[in-house]
Design a protein around this motif. Sequence first.
Motif, PDB file in Angstrom:
ATOM      1  N   TYR B  52       1.230   4.176  -0.816  1.00 35.63           N
ATOM      2  CA  TYR B  52       2.654   3.978  -0.510  1.00 35.63           C
ATOM      3  C   TYR B  52       3.080   2.597  -0.982  1.00 35.63           C
ATOM      4  O   TYR B  52       2.320   1.634  -0.839  1.00 35.63           O
ATOM      5  N   VAL B  53       4.283   2.525  -1.529  1.00 35.42           N
ATOM      6  CA  VAL B  53       4.906   1.232  -1.810  1.00 35.42           C
ATOM      7  C   VAL B  53       6.260   1.241  -1.114  1.00 35.42           C
ATOM      8  O   VAL B  53       7.040   2.169  -1.314  1.00 35.42           O
ATOM      9  N   ASP B  54       6.486   0.252  -0.267  1.00 38.08           N
ATOM     10  CA  ASP B  54       7.711   0.186   0.540  1.00 38.08           C
ATOM     11  C   ASP B  54       7.942   1.494   1.299  1.00 38.08           C
ATOM     12  O   ASP B  54       9.084   1.956   1.426  1.00 38.08           O
ATOM     13  N   GLY B  55       6.880   2.083   1.754  1.00 31.92           N
ATOM     14  CA  GLY B  55       7.004   3.290   2.559  1.00 31.92           C
ATOM     15  C   GLY B  55       7.175   4.571   1.765  1.00 31.92           C
ATOM     16  O   GLY B  55       7.196   5.658   2.333  1.00 31.92           O
ATOM     17  N   GLU B  56       7.316   4.465   0.447  1.00 28.55           N
ATOM     18  CA  GLU B  56       7.508   5.663  -0.381  1.00 28.55           C
ATOM     19  C   GLU B  56       6.159   6.113  -0.942  1.00 28.55           C
ATOM     20  O   GLU B  56       5.366   5.293  -1.418  1.00 28.55           O
ATOM     21  N   PRO B  57       5.893   7.428  -0.901  1.00 28.80           N
ATOM     22  CA  PRO B  57       4.610   7.909  -1.419  1.00 28.80           C
ATOM     23  C   PRO B  57       4.475   7.658  -2.920  1.00 28.80           C
ATOM     24  O   PRO B  57       5.456   7.716  -3.673  1.00 28.80           O
ATOM     25  N   VAL B  58       3.247   7.346  -3.305  1.00 34.06           N
ATOM     26  CA  VAL B  58       2.970   7.010  -4.699  1.00 34.06           C
ATOM     27  C   VAL B  58       2.053   8.078  -5.286  1.00 34.06           C
ATOM     28  O   VAL B  58       0.953   8.297  -4.778  1.00 34.06           O
ATOM     29  N   ALA B  59       2.511   8.750  -6.365  1.00 32.04           N
ATOM     30  CA  ALA B  59       1.655   9.755  -6.998  1.00 32.04           C
ATOM     31  C   ALA B  59       0.686   9.083  -7.979  1.00 32.04           C
ATOM     32  O   ALA B  59      -0.462   9.478  -8.092  1.00 32.04           O
ATOM     33  N   ASP B  60       1.166   8.067  -8.697  1.00 33.73           N
ATOM     34  CA  ASP B  60       0.313   7.390  -9.686  1.00 33.73           C
ATOM     35  C   ASP B  60       0.151   5.927  -9.291  1.00 33.73           C
ATOM     36  O   ASP B  60       1.048   5.100  -9.531  1.00 33.73           O
TER      37      ASP B  60
END
Lengths: 578, 420
Positions: B52-60
Motif C-alpha cells: 500500500y502507498v498512502d492507503g491505496e493498494p499497490v499491484a506493482d
Amino acid sequence: MASTPHVAVVGGGSTGTGIARDLAMRGLDVTLVEQGNLTHGTTGRMHGLLHSGGRYAVSDRSSAEECIEENRVLREIAAHCVEETGGLFVKRPEDPEEYFEEKLRGCEACGIPAEVLSGREARRREPHLAADVEKAIAVPDGAVDPFRLVVANAASAGQHGARIETHSKVTDLLVEGGEVVGVEVEHGAKSGERVHGVQSGREQIRADHVVNATGAWAGRVAEMAGLDVAVRPSKGVMTIMNVRQVDTVINHCRPKGDADIVVPHETTAILGTTDEEVSDPEDYPEEQWEVDLVIDELSELIPILAEARTIRSFWGVRPLYEPPDVGSEDPTDITRDYFLLSHADRDGVPGLTSIVGGKFTTYRMMAEEIADHVCDRFGVDADCRTADVPLPGSEDVDLLRDYMDEFGLRSPIGRRSVERLGSRADRVLRTDEPNPVLCDCEGVTRAEVRDAIDDVGTDLNAVRIRTRASMGNCQGGFCCHRLAAELHPEHGEPTVRDSWDDLLQERWKGQRHALWGRQLSQAMLNYALHATTQNRDRDPAAGGPPLDYDAFDDGPGATDGPSDGRSPTATDGGDHGD
Amino acid sequence: MAIESDVLVIGGGLAGLTAGISAAREGAHVRLITHKQSTLRQASGLVDVLGYVDGEPVADPFAAVPDLPADHPYRIVGESGVREGLALFDDVTDYRGDHTDRNALVPTHGGTVKPTARYPASAAAGLASDDRDALLVGFETLVDFDAPLAADHLGAAGAPFAADGATVRFPGDLRPDAKVTRYAHLLDENRPVDVDGRRLPACEALAERVRPHLDGHERVGFPAVLGDDDPAAVRAALAAELGADVFEVPMGPPSLPGLRLADRLYDALDEAGASLETGVPVVDHEGGDRIERVLVDRKGATVPYAADQYVLATGGLVGKGVESDRGGVREPVFDCRVPHPADRYDWFEDGVFGDHAFARFGVDPDGELRPTDERGDPEFENVRAAGSVLGGYDFPAEKSGAGVSLATGRSAGVLATEAL
C-alpha cells in the motif's frame, strides 16, 4: 398492597445492581437500566480495593466503621470476588509520626484489626518495599473484582425476577402531575443485528418509583425532572502493572495526597490515583503527568516500580457529593459518605430517589438503605437479606479446588478458571467439546468465553470483563480475533467483524498511556500482527472501492488474468499447489 | 586479542541473514551473531515488498518505489536495490512470485487478503486472484483460524471465488493446547492414528475428516501446520487423498512458514561460508569514529569481537533493536540516534490503526545506510544498518517489512564488503 410495586433502577454499577438485587429479593418487581455495560461508569474504573476502613480511620470514623463492617460481609457473601490480600500503611522517614499514631488509634477506635510492624517485618511480607520504610500498620484490606461482583449481583437480581437491560440509556424521566412515574429509554443497537439488550428501539418503562443510582451521572438524570443534584465528579488515574510487585495492598501512611496506593489485582498490580475535579463525567483530559505522577510517587515506596512494565492506564470518575452549604474547594476534602436524596421530601417531587457519593466497599449498605426507603414508601414489610445470602458463584466456596484433571485443563489454568467462576465452575467447564485456551495471558478457555457470550451476546467488552480475556500483557494482541470467532456462526460475519473492531479499539485506548519500554514493543508487535499478518487495517471488506483482484498475481501457472509480458509456464493450472 | 572477522553482522532476522549471505558471497569473512530467537517466528512467512502507498493498494511494487518519500529506505537503495534483494532471496529459497512484478493477494488467517510479493510454495494454491472455489478447513483446537468465519470474510472482501469453511477435529490424540509443531510433526511422521474406529496414517486420517465437506471444491486451505520437515510431501499426500490442490493459510506466531524460512536462510548462510553464533548479546562497543570492536556476553564472560565492518540488523521495537523509556528512544547496541518526538504522547495516534509515529522509529541512515547523528553525519564510518532498525517507514501500514529487510540487508552486506 393491591399489587407489587414496580421499581425502575437507573444505573448498572455496584450500587444499582445492589439495589436491584435487594429489592428483587424483597419481592418487588424491578427493572434495571444501564447506558453501557454493567460497570460502565465508576464501578468498572476503580482500583479494586476492598477497604478495611483504615484509610478513613483518621479523617472519617463513621465511614471507617461502615467499611470494616461491609468488608466482613463481602468476604462471606462474595468470596469468589474477593482476595484477602491484607494491607499495609507504610511510613517513610518524611511522613509524620503523629499521623501514624493517629491512624493506629483510629483503627482501634473503629474496630479495625491493626498491627504495627517494624520496617524489617514489613519487608519480610513485601520484599520490594523501600529499604527506608520505617514501619507499617497491617490492616485487613483486600482486593475485589468489581466486574465479577456486579455481574453476580445482577445475576442474583435476575434469579429473583428482575429485568436487567444494559446498553439502554435513559433519555427522559416521565413526570405527570408533579410526580415521576417512569423512565424513557433508548435501547442500544449497533449495526444490523448487534442488539445488546432484550430489545432495540425506544421504550417507556412506567414505575411506581424510580431510583437514580447513576453516580457521577446523577445530576444529569435528576435534571430530566427539573431537579438539581450537584454531583462533583472528580477524576483519578489508575496505572496497571503487568505483574504483581506486591501481594498486599500498600498504602502510603500520610495525611492525604495523590498517588498513594498499590492494589494487587488478579495477575496485575494497580497504582493509584489522582483527584481532579472535572465538569463532565464522560469527557475529560487523560494526561501524561498523572501517569508519571503515580509511577514516580509510588516508586518511593516500591522502587522497582520505576523500571517495571505498565500495560495500560485508565481513569475513573468519583461521584462526589456534598450538601449544598459546605462548599469545599479541594475535591480531596469532600466527604466519601453517601447521601440518600428523597426528592419527595427535598423537592416535593415524589416518585424519585437519588443516591450519591459513597464508596464501592459500602455498596451493599447503601443498597439496603435505599431498599428500606423504597419499601417504607410502599408499606412493604420485608427484611433485607443481602448480608446473609451468598451471591451466585459464592454459594459453596469449598469448590475452589484444583480442577486440573477434572476438566483436562493444565493446573494453573484450571485453578484460575475456578477462581473466576466460583461455584459456577462445574456447569461452565463441563463440556464435551475441546476446551482450548483462547487468552494465553490470563488463561481463559473457550468454555468460559462461550458462557459469557451466552450471557451478553455480541458485546466482547462485556465478555472481557466477565472472563478477563484480553486483559493481560498482550492487551488482546493475540486473542481479540479468537474471541470474535466464538461469536460465529450464531452471528453473521459483519457483526463479528464489528465486535472485533470495537474490542481492538477499546484495548488500544488504555494502552496509549503505557507506550514506552516493553509495552511499546508489545504495541508494535500487536500492530504488526494485526496490520501485517492479518491486514486488519486495510481489510477490503471494511469498505472503500472494491479491490481489483484481476490486477494481482494469480499464480505462476495461471492462464487467465492480465499478461505481464511473460509466458505462462503451464496451461492446465498444474503448477498450483507445489 | 579478539575474535576477528571482516564483517560482523549483529542480528539474525531476515535483514541480518541477507546481509551475511550477500557479504559472504562477495568474498568477505563474515560472522553473524544473534541474541534472541529470530522474529521470523512471529511473522507470517510471506515476503511483502510494498502493498500500500498512502492507503491505496499497490499491484506493482517496483513501479511505486520512485513515488515514496525521499527518506524511505527503498529510496536509499533504489528500485534496483529492491530487485537485487529479491533476486538474492529467490536464489536461496523456493518461494513463488518471481514470475511477475505484480503482487499476489494471499488469504490471511483472519479471513481478509493482503498483497505480498513472494509467497511460500505452500501458499501458492491459495492465491485470492485465482478464481477456483476453495474449501477452508480449520481444526477445533487451533483457535487462530476459524475457517467458516474466514470463508464468510473472504466473501465480504469481494474475493472472486466461492469459499466455504468447515471445522474438523484433528486426528490423533493431541491436547487442546498442543503447540503447532505437534500438528506438523504428526503429519510429517504420518504415523497411524485412530479415526472413527479405524487406524489410518495421519494424512489419510485428516483427509477422511475433510472429505465429507469437500463438495467439489478444487482447492482446500488449511492452517499453516502442514508439516515442518517436509511440507511438500504432506501437501502432496493430502492432495492425492482429496483429489484437490492443497494450500496453507499463513498464521500468526509461532509461525511455521516463518520458522521454515529462517531454517532455509541459516542453511544458505552456512553454504555461503559465513559463521554463526546464537544466544550472544552485544553489551558494549569500543572506538571513536570507527568501531574497533564490540564486547559480547558469552555465557557470562565478556568476549571482544573485532571486525573491519559492522552491519547492525537488530530489528525494531519488536526485536528490541530500538528501545525506549518514558524519557526517549534509542538504539541500544551503538547508542545511535533515533529521531522521535520529545513528548511521548506524540508517539501515537488515538485510533488503533492511526498514523503512529512509533511505527517509524529507527536510526536515520545516510546514503550508504550508516546511522547518522543530529548533523546528518555518520555516527561511525564502518557501521551500516539494515531492516527494521532503520526508521522512516511504517512497515505494517505499507506491508513492506520483508522487502526492506531484503533490500537493505543485501545492500548493507555489499557496501560493507566493498569498504574492506
